[in-house]
Design an enzyme around this catalytic site. Structure first.
Site, PDB file in Angstrom:
ATOM      1  N   CYS A   1       3.603  -2.502  16.155  1.00 35.22           N
ATOM      2  CA  CYS A   1       3.433  -2.248  14.714  1.00 35.22           C
ATOM      3  C   CYS A   1       2.760  -3.426  14.042  1.00 35.22           C
ATOM      4  CB  CYS A   1       4.798  -1.979  14.075  1.00 35.22           C
ATOM      5  SG  CYS A   1       4.739  -1.878  12.277  1.00 35.22           S
TER       6      CYS A   1
ATOM      7  N   CYS B   1       7.950  -7.008   6.911  1.00 39.72           N
ATOM      8  CA  CYS B   1       9.145  -6.447   7.550  1.00 39.72           C
ATOM      9  C   CYS B   1       9.823  -7.577   8.312  1.00 39.72           C
ATOM     10  CB  CYS B   1       8.737  -5.323   8.517  1.00 39.72           C
ATOM     11  SG  CYS B   1      10.145  -4.435   9.221  1.00 39.72           S
TER      12      CYS B   1
ATOM     13  N   CYS C   1       1.277   5.559   9.291  1.00 37.64           N
ATOM     14  CA  CYS C   1       1.716   4.868   8.089  1.00 37.64           C
ATOM     15  C   CYS C   1       2.264   3.512   8.451  1.00 37.64           C
ATOM     16  CB  CYS C   1       2.823   5.649   7.409  1.00 37.64           C
ATOM     17  SG  CYS C   1       2.376   7.294   6.979  1.00 37.64           S
TER      18      CYS C   1
ATOM     19  N   CYS D   1       8.621  -4.969  15.732  1.00 34.35           N
ATOM     20  CA  CYS D   1       8.273  -3.975  16.750  1.00 34.35           C
ATOM     21  C   CYS D   1       6.889  -4.324  17.312  1.00 34.35           C
ATOM     22  CB  CYS D   1       8.291  -2.579  16.139  1.00 34.35           C
ATOM     23  SG  CYS D   1       9.895  -2.197  15.414  1.00 34.35           S
TER      24      CYS D   1
ATOM     25  N   GLU E   1       0.818  -1.198   0.000  1.00 37.54           N
ATOM     26  CA  GLU E   1       0.000   0.000   0.000  1.00 37.54           C
ATOM     27  C   GLU E   1       0.851   1.246   0.000  1.00 37.54           C
ATOM     28  OE1 GLU E   1      -4.059  -1.386   2.186  1.00 37.54           O
ATOM     29  OE2 GLU E   1      -2.656  -0.093   3.234  1.00 37.54           O
TER      30      GLU E   1
ATOM     31  N   CYS F   1       3.281   8.546   1.445  1.00 39.81           N
ATOM     32  CA  CYS F   1       3.915   7.588   2.354  1.00 39.81           C
ATOM     33  C   CYS F   1       4.177   6.305   1.571  1.00 39.81           C
ATOM     34  CB  CYS F   1       2.958   7.359   3.525  1.00 39.81           C
ATOM     35  SG  CYS F   1       3.569   6.165   4.700  1.00 39.81           S
TER      36      CYS F   1
HETATM   37  N1  SAH Z   1      10.431   0.651   9.435  1.00 39.75           N
HETATM   38  C1  SAH Z   1      10.588   2.039   9.507  1.00 39.75           C
HETATM   39  C2  SAH Z   1       9.581   2.811   8.663  1.00 39.75           C
HETATM   40  C3  SAH Z   1       8.153   2.290   8.637  1.00 39.75           C
HETATM   41  S1  SAH Z   1       7.249   2.505  10.103  1.00 39.75           S
HETATM   42  C4  SAH Z   1      10.511   2.502  10.954  1.00 39.75           C
HETATM   43  O1  SAH Z   1      10.188   1.692  11.811  1.00 39.75           O
HETATM   44  O2  SAH Z   1      10.841   3.650  11.210  1.00 39.75           O
HETATM   45  C5  SAH Z   1       6.900   4.251  10.133  1.00 39.75           C
HETATM   46  C6  SAH Z   1       6.598   4.784  11.514  1.00 39.75           C
HETATM   47  O3  SAH Z   1       5.327   4.307  11.998  1.00 39.75           O
HETATM   48  C7  SAH Z   1       7.625   4.362  12.567  1.00 39.75           C
HETATM   49  O4  SAH Z   1       7.971   5.451  13.373  1.00 39.75           O
HETATM   50  C8  SAH Z   1       6.839   3.356  13.349  1.00 39.75           C
HETATM   51  O5  SAH Z   1       7.398   3.185  14.625  1.00 39.75           O
HETATM   52  C9  SAH Z   1       5.455   3.941  13.344  1.00 39.75           C
HETATM   53  N2  SAH Z   1       4.374   3.009  13.691  1.00 39.75           N
HETATM   54  C10 SAH Z   1       4.301   1.709  13.427  1.00 39.75           C
HETATM   55  N3  SAH Z   1       3.146   1.188  13.888  1.00 39.75           N
HETATM   56  C11 SAH Z   1       2.473   2.198  14.462  1.00 39.75           C
HETATM   57  C12 SAH Z   1       1.201   2.301  15.119  1.00 39.75           C
HETATM   58  N4  SAH Z   1       0.428   1.256  15.258  1.00 39.75           N
HETATM   59  N5  SAH Z   1       0.831   3.504  15.581  1.00 39.75           N
HETATM   60  C13 SAH Z   1       1.633   4.591  15.434  1.00 39.75           C
HETATM   61  N6  SAH Z   1       2.827   4.558  14.810  1.00 39.75           N
HETATM   62  C14 SAH Z   1       3.254   3.378  14.331  1.00 39.75           C
HETATM   63 FE1  SF4 Z   2       9.211  -2.882  10.702  1.00 39.51          FE
HETATM   64 FE2  SF4 Z   2       7.029  -1.826  11.801  1.00 39.51          FE
HETATM   65 FE3  SF4 Z   2       9.278  -1.962  13.234  1.00 39.51          FE
HETATM   66 FE4  SF4 Z   2       9.112  -0.226  11.163  1.00 39.51          FE
HETATM   67  S1  SF4 Z   2       7.907  -0.171  13.053  1.00 39.51           S
HETATM   68  S2  SF4 Z   2      10.813  -1.625  11.630  1.00 39.51           S
HETATM   69  S3  SF4 Z   2       7.809  -1.407   9.748  1.00 39.51           S
HETATM   70  S4  SF4 Z   2       8.096  -3.710  12.446  1.00 39.51           S
END
Ligand code: SAH
Ligand code: SF4
Length: 405
Positions: A149, A142, A380, A146, A122, A135
């Site tokens: 996420c 991934c 995003c 995290c 997406e 975005c």
């Molecule tokens: N992998 C990279 C970029 C993609 S995630 C990273 O982790 O930075 C983009 C952003 O969205 C990151 O700051 C991530 O921590 C945040 N993010 C992921 N899941 C989220 C959620 N459920 N609510 C708010 N932010 C979130």
């Molecule tokens: Fe991967 Fe989500 Fe962690 Fe970004 S926040 S590194 S997309 S698992």
């Protein structure tokens, strides 16, 4: 040229109907790759640079979808190219448009091996009055996990190619009429100025620094002044902290950096961002201090997701400010966007405001965007392949992440 289809969103077509392209597309190729292809179709060495420049203009400045319209290219070469290549973009299988003009596209990409199921990623467009942020995803799934996420719960499928990353930008510009002479959307927020997509954030699915070569090639194409020409200052790469690649990203791409910090102590960050066990906070911040080009005019954005009773105390806020002392930084507080099965809640709005006040008092401007109050919730980071409508929460959290000034 695709005209903008505003009201009925594109229907999702069943995967079984997917037919992988039989000819490769030139969209998403670097100058060097285009030059090599021209060589392979018999363009003499002495002409290649000039021909590449012509193609570049038609593909990336004008957004052409047919070789026929490349009037500066000889008829013979146009025919030769059309026989072997296309100017296709990734296939759009669904498009959702929210009332405020936020758009989400689901793109279908071929599997890596013959016969493998196609993949879906997406890409989301977030318009604002003075900018429009796209975005973009870097991977399908991934490898990292995290805990807050949604992408982290999904299987890692594969890296996107540079073509597929640039393809997301091309699709957005097609759908938004963001090419010279094309029609702009008439609904929702449409940014003032001459561009719908003025900013790019690598904040979709995936960890861009684990797909650095493709992300670099793609972003350099997007930033190239003779084509799409989005300035590197308006391109932000977000990383969860792949320390050894931070310097490379600065040196080889030179875009803005955002770091998903989310915690001020290693024990908590180990839990939220497990990559922290490999590259703890001190190492991560050292890499930020050394990020090529970092200065007060080119600050690093620290992203901090607001998780209720986990990382949102006033002490955390004070520790955050102390931790970032001496680093040219911006702080972006992101309201947590819950997903089915997630074990966290978003901090209460009052708590976000208190936290934000501490950060603000330390001299950081507007750490959380609150113009629409409670509405500002979306992220995003949790793009997913379901094609349900964007909720108000999601939309607004997306806006919080469209953080470029
Ligand atoms: N992998 C990279 C970029 C993609 S995630 C990273 O982790 O930075 C983009 C952003 O969205 C990151 O700051 C991530 O921590 C945040 N993010 C992921 N899941 C989220 C959620 N459920 N609510 C708010 N932010 C979130
Ligand atoms: Fe991967 Fe989500 Fe962690 Fe970004 S926040 S590194 S997309 S698992």
């Amino acid at each position: 040229m695709t005209t903008l289809d505003i009201s009925p969103s594109v229907e999702k077509t069943p995967l079984e109907r997917y037919v992988p392209p039989d000819k490769p597309s030139l969209v998403g190729l670097t100058r060097a790759q285009l030059g090599a292809l021209l060589g392979a179709v018999g363009v003499p060495e002495a002409q290649r640079k000039m021909r590449v420049q012509q193609l570049w203009h038609w593909i990336y400045f004008r957004g052409l979808t047919s070789f026929d319209d490349m009037t500066s290219v000889s008829k013979e070469l146009r025919a030769e190219l059309a026989q072997r290549f296309t100017l296709d973009r990734p296939e759009v299988v669904a498009e959702q448009i929210s009332i405020d003009g936020t758009r989400k596209w689901l793109l279908r990409l071929p599997g890596e091996t013959q016969g493998e199921r196609p993949h879906e990623v997406e890409c989301v467009y977030i318009p604002d009055t003075d900018r429009g942020t796209l975005c973009v995803s870097s991977q399908v799934g991934c490898t990292l996990t995290c805990s807050f996420c949604h992408t982290g719960t999904q299987r890692f499928v594969r890296n996107l190619t540079a073509e597929e990353i640039v393809g997301q930008v091309m699709v957005a510009r097609d759908r938004l009429g963001d090419w010279p002479g094309a029609a702009r959307p008439t609904d929702g927020i449409v940014p003032t100025g001459d561009r719908c997509v003025s900013n790019i954030v690598m904040m979709g699915m995936g960890e861009p620094l684990y797909n650095l070569d493709a992300v670099r090639d793609a972003l350099l194409i997007v930033a190239d002044g003779d084509g799409i020409a989005i300035s590197k200052r308006r391109i932000t790469l977000s990383t969860s902290g792949v320390v050894p690649n931070i310097e490379r990203a600065g040196a080889e791409i030179g875009c803005m950096l955002a770091v998903s910090l989310h915690a001020v102590r290693d024990d908590l960050r180990n839990e939220l961002v497990p990559l922290n066990r490999k590259y703890p906070i001190a190492q991560l911040l050292e890499a930020c201090r050394n990020y090529p080009g970092v200065s007060n005019a080119k600050r690093i954005t620290f992203e901090y997701v607001m998780l209720k009773d986990i990382n949102d105390s006033i002490d955390d806020a004070k520790a955050l400010v102390r931790l970032l002392k001496g680093i040219p930084a911006k702080i972006n507080l992101i309201p947590f966007n819950p997903w089915p099965g997630s074990k966290y809640e978003c901090s209460d709005w009052e708590q976000i405001e208190k936290f934000s006040q501490v950060v603000f008092d330390a001299g950081y401007a507007s750490p959380v965007r609150t113009p629409r109050g409670r509405d500002i919730l979306a992220a995003c980071g949790q793009l997913k392949s379901a094609s349900e409508k964007l909720s108000a929460r999601e939309r607004m959290a997306l806006r919080a992440m469209a953080m470029t000034d």
